[in-house]
Scaffold this active site. Structure first.
Site, short mmCIF file in Angstrom:
data_model
loop_
_atom_site.label_atom_id
_atom_site.label_comp_id
_atom_site.label_asym_id
_atom_site.label_seq_id
_atom_site.Cartn_x
_atom_site.Cartn_y
_atom_site.Cartn_z
N CYS A 105 -7.28 4.48 -1.27
CA CYS A 105 -7.34 5.89 -1.29
C CYS A 105 -6.30 6.68 -1.47
CB CYS A 105 -8.04 6.58 0.07
SG CYS A 105 -9.68 5.73 0.49
N ASN A 106 -5.28 6.12 -2.40
CA ASN A 106 -4.36 6.69 -3.03
C ASN A 106 -3.90 6.60 -4.48
OD1 ASN A 106 -1.81 7.71 -3.30
ND2 ASN A 106 -1.01 7.30 -1.28
#
Length: 770
Positions: free
Chosen positions: A327-328
């Site tokens: 999630c980055n």
């Protein structure tokens, strides 16, 4: 509230705690309530700036700001380090337009700790994310940071601090908080008002007066008060067990530093590194680096081994790793060199966040991450390093017949790391006994005498054969079907047949039933290896399925669907897709519960609800309780090649039948060339046509001996080493039903005619092979 504020070295005079459902909800609240000045007004408009090395939930705030006509500006870490050049002249420093800058105290991707001094530098104007008049406020994403480091809000006075409690001490998972500086709390705006947030309001007129307390004003509805009560106990236990966050910081960093030191020195015999570590630091300073190591495993040629394969191998060693981009996306792009165009091309190629597509055109789409917490130990770090060495080290370079995997070495390893130089001591390889299937075969061989009229069958086969282009056959040998297996109960033993009818779900009755636990969750051999000792067989004449297991009386289940009024209908999940099922009753539930020593039930897929799992709605094809496709096919020639490799690693011979059963295929073929099936786009078998859906990426189930239920992780390791950077073996097939009133039959001995993929060159056989 007091205990939370105390943990962060502040008081209620300076900060307000607003409980949320998690860190993401806290970020969303900031985006909605911040006093933005939109574009198009007389005064300068607001800006939302965020560091590109930020969690998705931070970047997602720009969706809300865009709806408010506020511009968002991404800032790279490199740009932030030079942001002192953006300082405004004195005459422009009186503007009061509010701007918001968000950055993580610790990158959840790499563990890099960004300077907490940025908070005061930005608020004072010493640093400016962009050159624009106005007043800057700072949102410090502390979710990753506070799990292993102390945060002193008395010193580093950010305006907004979202946190997640389960990341600190593992509980509760549905509770987070937003710590808001009281200096800005009164400026926050709110549109929606829920239960408990109003001091007074009128239902008949537009009148609403909010509660005075900031926390009560923003906590819509009933907060999770039982979980909130548990927080004090969580903080107290954390302090009692560890002695405080500073000790946790030193402990976790020591583990990360040790692991990084050993990991970064691992080399193949040719000098190539075993891993590529994605880090901005050298792990020498706990104030600059958190206990996170992000990496990809490489082969001896420097090519990345997909994270999905590393994850599967780690699970064999009871090690949990996270994989992907975490999630980055910003950090993932920065460290892996993935361009914006690459992200878009990967999406078009079918890759989405969270899937197992780890390599596209040989380039990684993500990486592997390990992290240490206060419960982690030195033994955990050693176990991880042993896993890396054991899976990247072969006992002999000559052992592998179709890929050279050389030995690992370590360079410049400190004396206390020398235990890792001898991989044989680190990874004792268990041996598997040579089992003859013989009369004790777990599958019963059955013939079904269903034959269509010869004339119509021949005309169908002729029509199919005209459209199929067979691959080049070495020595003129045909490709034929040698075995057919169905698995009536998902994850139980195979039932072997010589002929069998097929339908729109695949082989008739294949994976029509499954065993579920008391919570209705499907049980597989991953959780319960003894399922392979359950032997179901189908008697089409008597219209029953007979289930047998050692030490148990045989039990029969009717093939007729029991969908009457008394049937218990439910929805179940198989690999994230929903299927409609019904319970097979108390008697069979008791039989399985007794066998497996745990409460469980047998359920059956209902025929009145299709499981299409993304298939075209217009087709009458659907799936049974399978994971991916209707059929799985393997090639005996490929098994033979793999057999030599596995036998060499184990030091003892293996039977082909044993290996075939481990791969749990529906169709086994005999082809002149190993792995040529991976070049096929379509095949026809007799009158049946199949579309190749892709390769089967193997999991730890192949490590389970289907005769005894015993695990041997060497099988998945051997497959990984043999196939290079993948654990693929076998191909998935979907049936394309013929438009005929006759039942389709799949038979042993039938010829297989493949159609090659486009742009696949057919190499002519050599003279010796001819």
């Amino acid at each position: 509230i007091f205990r939370i504020l105390q943990h962060f070295h502040t008081t209620a005079e300076d900060y307000t705690v607003i409980f949320t459902s998690g860190c993401t909800a806290a970020l969303k609240l900031v985006a909605e309530a911040f006093p933005w000045t939109p574009e198009g007004t007389k005064q300068p408009s607001s800006r939302f700036c965020y560091l590109t090395d930020s969690h998705t939930s931070v970047v997602g705030m720009r969706g809300i700001t865009a709806s408010m006509n506020v511009l968002s500006v991404p800032i790279t870490p490199k740009e932030m380090l030079s942001s002192g050049k953006n300082r405004l002249p004195a005459e422009e420093q009186n503007c009061t337009t509010p701007h918001l800058f968000s950055y993580p105290a610790q990158s959840n991707f790499s563990g890099t700790k960004y300077p907490l001094s940025w908070i005061q530098d930005i608020k004072s104007g010493k640093l400016c994310p962009i050159k624009i008049p106005g007043k800057w406020f700072v949102l410090l994403d502390a979710a990753s940071y506070v799990s292993s480091s102390p945060l002193d809000l008395g010193v580093h006075q950010a305006d907004f601090i979202p946190i997640s409690f389960y990341k600190i001490f593992g509980f509760p998972t549905g509770l987070g908080a937003l710590l808001v500086s009281n200096r800005i709390a009164s400026l926050l705006r709110k549109t929606y008002f829920g239960g408990g947030t109003a001091a007074a309001y009128l239902a008949g007129e537009d009148f609403y007066f909010p509660r005075k307390s900031i926390a009560e004003r923003f906590e819509d509805g009933t907060v999770s008060f039982l979980d909130i009560i548990a927080l004090k106990h969580g903080f107290d236990v954390l302090e009692k067990l560890t002695g405080g966050m500073e000790k946790i910081k030193q402990h976790t960093f020591a583990l990360a530093h040790y692991t990084y030191t050993v990991l970064s020195t691992l080399k193949y015999a040719n000098g190539a590194p075993v891993v590529r570590i994605y880090s901005d630091t050298d792990f020498s300073n706990p104030d600059a680096q958190g206990p996170i190591i992000n990496f990809n495993v490489l082969d001896e040629n420097g090519e990345v081994i997909g994270f999905s394969q590393v994850d599967k191998m780690a699970s064999l060693y009871n090690i949990h790793v996270r994989t992907g981009c975490f999630c980055n996306t910003g950090a993932c792009q920065m460290h892996l060199g993935i361009s914006n165009e690459d992200i878009q091309r990967n999406l078009q190629a079918g890759h989405v966040c969270g899937d197992d597509i780890d390599l596209i055109d040989g380039r990684p789409t993500g990486s592997v991450r390990i992290s240490f917490g206060y419960m982690s130990s030195f033994e955990d770090a050693q176990a991880f390093l042993k896993f890396i060495i054991a899976t990247r080290l072969s006992k002999s370079e000559t052992e592998i017949p179709f890929q050279s995997v050389t030995k690992l070495t370590t360079e410049s390893v400190p004396d206390d790391h020398l235990s890792f130089s001898n991989a044989d001591k680190l990874s004792p390889i268990p041996h598997i006994s040579d089992r003859e299937l013989g009369n004790n075969s777990s599958a019963t061989n059955t013939t079904v005498n269903w034959q269509p009229p010869a004339s119509e069958a021949e005309s169908i086969r002729a029509a199919v054969s005209e459209t199929a282009v067979p691959t080049c056959r070495r020595g003129g040998k045909p490709i034929t079907v040698t075995n057919i297996y169905l698995y009536p109960i998902k994850s139980c033993s195979a039932f072997e047949v010589t002929e069998w009818p097929v339908g729109n779900r695949g082989l008739l009755y294949d994976r029509n039933w499954m065993v579920v636990n008391q919570n209705g969750v499907c049980m597989t051999q991953k959780q319960e290896p003894r399922l392979c000792l359950v032997y179901p067989s189908i008697d089409l004449k008597k219209n029953v399925m007979v289930i047998q297991a050692e030490g148990m009386d045989p039990i029969c289940v009717s093939l007729e669907e029991d969908t009457g009024e008394e049937a218990v209908i439910s929805e179940s999940k198989v690999c994230s897709h929903r299927v409609k099922t019904y319970d097979c009753g108390e008697v069979i539930a008791g039989w399985f519960s007794t066998l497996l020593d745990r409460p469980c039930r047998l359920i059956r897929q209902s025929s009145d609800m299709k499981n299409t799992k993304g298939l075209a709605s217009a087709t009458n094809i659907s799936l049974s309780l399978v994971n991916e496709a209707q059929y799985l096919m393997i090639n005996v020639a490929s098994i033979h090649q793999l057999k030599e490799h596995i036998s060499a690693r184990l030091g003892e011979p293996l039977e082909i039948e044993e290996i075939i059963r481990r791969f749990r295929a529906n169709i086994v073929i005999s082809s002149p060339e190993s792995f040529e099936e991976e070049e096929w786009a379509e095949i026809s078998i007799g009158a049946l046509q199949f579309q190749v859906m892709g390769p089967c990426s193997r999991c730890q189930i192949i490590c389970i001996d289907q005769q005894s239920g015993e695990r041997n992780k060497e099988f998945l390791q051997s497959l990984s080493a043999a196939r290079g950077r993948k654990t693929n073996f076998g191909i998935y097939l979907m049936n394309q039903p013929l438009r005929s009133s006759l039942p389709d039959i799949l038979s042993v001995g039938s010829q297989v005619l493949p159609v090659l993929k486009e742009n696949t060159e057919i190499q002519p056989p050599t003279s010796s092979e001819e």
